[in-house]
Design an enzyme around this catalytic site. Sequence first.
Site, mmCIF file in Angstrom:
data_model
loop_
_atom_site.group_PDB
_atom_site.id
_atom_site.type_symbol
_atom_site.label_atom_id
_atom_site.label_comp_id
_atom_site.label_asym_id
_atom_site.label_seq_id
_atom_site.Cartn_x
_atom_site.Cartn_y
_atom_site.Cartn_z
ATOM 1 N N ARG A 1 5.441 12.681 -1.957
ATOM 2 C CA ARG A 1 5.416 13.268 -0.610
ATOM 3 C C ARG A 1 6.516 12.616 0.226
ATOM 4 O O ARG A 1 6.998 11.540 -0.107
ATOM 5 C CB ARG A 1 4.056 13.000 0.087
ATOM 6 C CG ARG A 1 2.822 13.540 -0.629
ATOM 7 C CD ARG A 1 2.619 15.029 -0.405
ATOM 8 N NE ARG A 1 2.582 15.384 0.998
ATOM 9 C CZ ARG A 1 1.468 15.393 1.740
ATOM 10 N NH1 ARG A 1 0.309 15.058 1.214
ATOM 11 N NH2 ARG A 1 1.521 15.749 3.012
ATOM 12 N N TYR B 1 11.393 8.781 2.379
ATOM 13 C CA TYR B 1 11.369 7.680 1.409
ATOM 14 C C TYR B 1 12.199 7.938 0.157
ATOM 15 O O TYR B 1 12.273 7.080 -0.724
ATOM 16 C CB TYR B 1 9.914 7.387 1.010
ATOM 17 C CG TYR B 1 9.048 6.972 2.187
ATOM 18 C CD1 TYR B 1 9.357 5.839 2.916
ATOM 19 C CD2 TYR B 1 7.936 7.721 2.565
ATOM 20 C CE1 TYR B 1 8.591 5.462 3.997
ATOM 21 C CE2 TYR B 1 7.146 7.342 3.644
ATOM 22 C CZ TYR B 1 7.488 6.214 4.354
ATOM 23 O OH TYR B 1 6.724 5.823 5.427
ATOM 24 N N ARG C 1 11.959 4.462 13.716
ATOM 25 C CA ARG C 1 10.820 5.376 13.574
ATOM 26 C C ARG C 1 9.807 5.170 14.708
ATOM 27 O O ARG C 1 10.190 4.784 15.808
ATOM 28 C CB ARG C 1 10.209 5.185 12.179
ATOM 29 C CG ARG C 1 11.221 5.504 11.047
ATOM 30 C CD ARG C 1 10.608 5.340 9.678
ATOM 31 N NE ARG C 1 9.484 6.246 9.495
ATOM 32 C CZ ARG C 1 8.595 6.120 8.493
ATOM 33 N NH1 ARG C 1 8.734 5.143 7.598
ATOM 34 N NH2 ARG C 1 7.602 6.969 8.383
ATOM 35 N N ALA D 1 2.864 -0.552 5.060
ATOM 36 C CA ALA D 1 2.336 -0.589 6.428
ATOM 37 C C ALA D 1 1.743 -1.949 6.795
ATOM 38 O O ALA D 1 1.597 -2.267 7.988
ATOM 39 C CB ALA D 1 1.286 0.509 6.600
ATOM 40 N N PRO E 1 0.782 -1.233 0.000
ATOM 41 C CA PRO E 1 0.000 0.000 0.000
ATOM 42 C C PRO E 1 0.816 1.287 0.000
ATOM 43 O O PRO E 1 1.801 1.406 0.732
ATOM 44 C CB PRO E 1 -0.812 -0.103 1.305
ATOM 45 C CG PRO E 1 -0.902 -1.551 1.584
ATOM 46 C CD PRO E 1 0.358 -2.166 1.036
ATOM 47 N N ASN E 2 0.362 2.203 -0.833
ATOM 48 C CA ASN E 2 0.848 3.582 -0.918
ATOM 49 C C ASN E 2 2.202 3.734 -1.602
ATOM 50 O O ASN E 2 2.641 4.856 -1.863
ATOM 51 C CB ASN E 2 0.886 4.251 0.471
ATOM 52 C CG ASN E 2 -0.492 4.296 1.087
ATOM 53 O OD1 ASN E 2 -1.435 4.777 0.455
ATOM 54 N ND2 ASN E 2 -0.643 3.761 2.290
ATOM 55 N N HIS F 1 12.726 -2.387 3.056
ATOM 56 C CA HIS F 1 12.093 -1.102 3.369
ATOM 57 C C HIS F 1 13.028 0.018 2.943
ATOM 58 O O HIS F 1 14.259 -0.085 3.100
ATOM 59 C CB HIS F 1 11.802 -0.977 4.869
ATOM 60 C CG HIS F 1 10.828 -1.997 5.352
ATOM 61 N ND1 HIS F 1 9.484 -1.918 5.088
ATOM 62 C CD2 HIS F 1 11.010 -3.150 6.026
ATOM 63 C CE1 HIS F 1 8.877 -2.962 5.591
ATOM 64 N NE2 HIS F 1 9.774 -3.746 6.171
ATOM 65 N N ASN G 1 8.271 -5.429 -0.209
ATOM 66 C CA ASN G 1 8.050 -4.269 0.650
ATOM 67 C C ASN G 1 6.549 -4.200 0.867
ATOM 68 O O ASN G 1 5.809 -3.720 -0.002
ATOM 69 C CB ASN G 1 8.570 -2.971 0.025
ATOM 70 C CG ASN G 1 8.435 -1.798 0.990
ATOM 71 O OD1 ASN G 1 7.776 -1.908 2.029
ATOM 72 N ND2 ASN G 1 9.059 -0.676 0.654
ATOM 73 N N GLU H 1 12.637 -9.276 2.781
ATOM 74 C CA GLU H 1 11.865 -8.098 3.188
ATOM 75 C C GLU H 1 12.712 -6.849 2.966
ATOM 76 O O GLU H 1 13.878 -6.816 3.373
ATOM 77 C CB GLU H 1 11.492 -8.224 4.677
ATOM 78 C CG GLU H 1 10.740 -7.019 5.229
ATOM 79 C CD GLU H 1 10.458 -7.137 6.736
ATOM 80 O OE1 GLU H 1 10.855 -8.144 7.354
ATOM 81 O OE2 GLU H 1 9.857 -6.183 7.283
#
Length: 149
Positions: free
Chosen positions: A18, A23, A108, A78, A10-11, A101, A75, A99
Site C-alpha cells: 500500500r 514508501y 509530512r 511510527a 511496526p508495519n 526513514h 527505522n 535513524e
Amino acid sequence: MSLVFVLNGPNLNRLGQRQPEIYGADTLDRIVEALHARAEALGLTLDARQSNHEGHLVDWLHEAADRGALAVILNAGALTHSSIALRDAILSIPTPVIEVHLSNPAAREPFRHVSHVSPVARGVIQGFGSLSYMLALDAAAALRQGAGR
Ligand code: CA2
C-alpha cells in the site's frame, strides 16, 4: 567482519503493498536483499529484523550492543514519534544508531515532525526511499574509519 544490525519497526513488513507513492514499491524483503549484497561488497555482516512490537526492538538494540555491533540502522516506523522506551534503549548502549526513514517525516503531517530517536541517533537519513537504507549502510561502513567526527 563488522556486524551491522538493521532494525525495522511496526508495519514495515507491509511495504510494497500500500501507499507506494509515499514508501516506494519495494518490499522489505527486497530492500534487505539489496542491503545484503551491498554489505558483502563493503565487508560487513548484516543482521536484519522487523517487528511490530516495541519491546522486541528494545531487546534487539541491547543485543546489538552485547554482540559488539559496529552500528544499528533503525527505522522505528511510527514508534519514532512516540517511543521514549526506544530513546532510552539507544541511550543505554554505546553502539551508534543511524535513524532512517523511507519518507521525509519533516515534510509530512505535524505529528511526524517529532522524533524521539533523532536527538540520540548518531545521524539521520530520510526521504530517499529504499536508498535511505543504502546510504545508512555506507555511513555505517565509514564509521570503521572513524568518519563523521
Ligand atoms: O518513512 C518511514 O520510513 C516511516 O518510518 C514509515 C512509518 C511512518 O509511521 C513514519 O512516520 C515514517 C510507516 C511504516 C510503514 O507503513 C506502511 C503503511 C502502508 C503500507 C505499507 C507500510
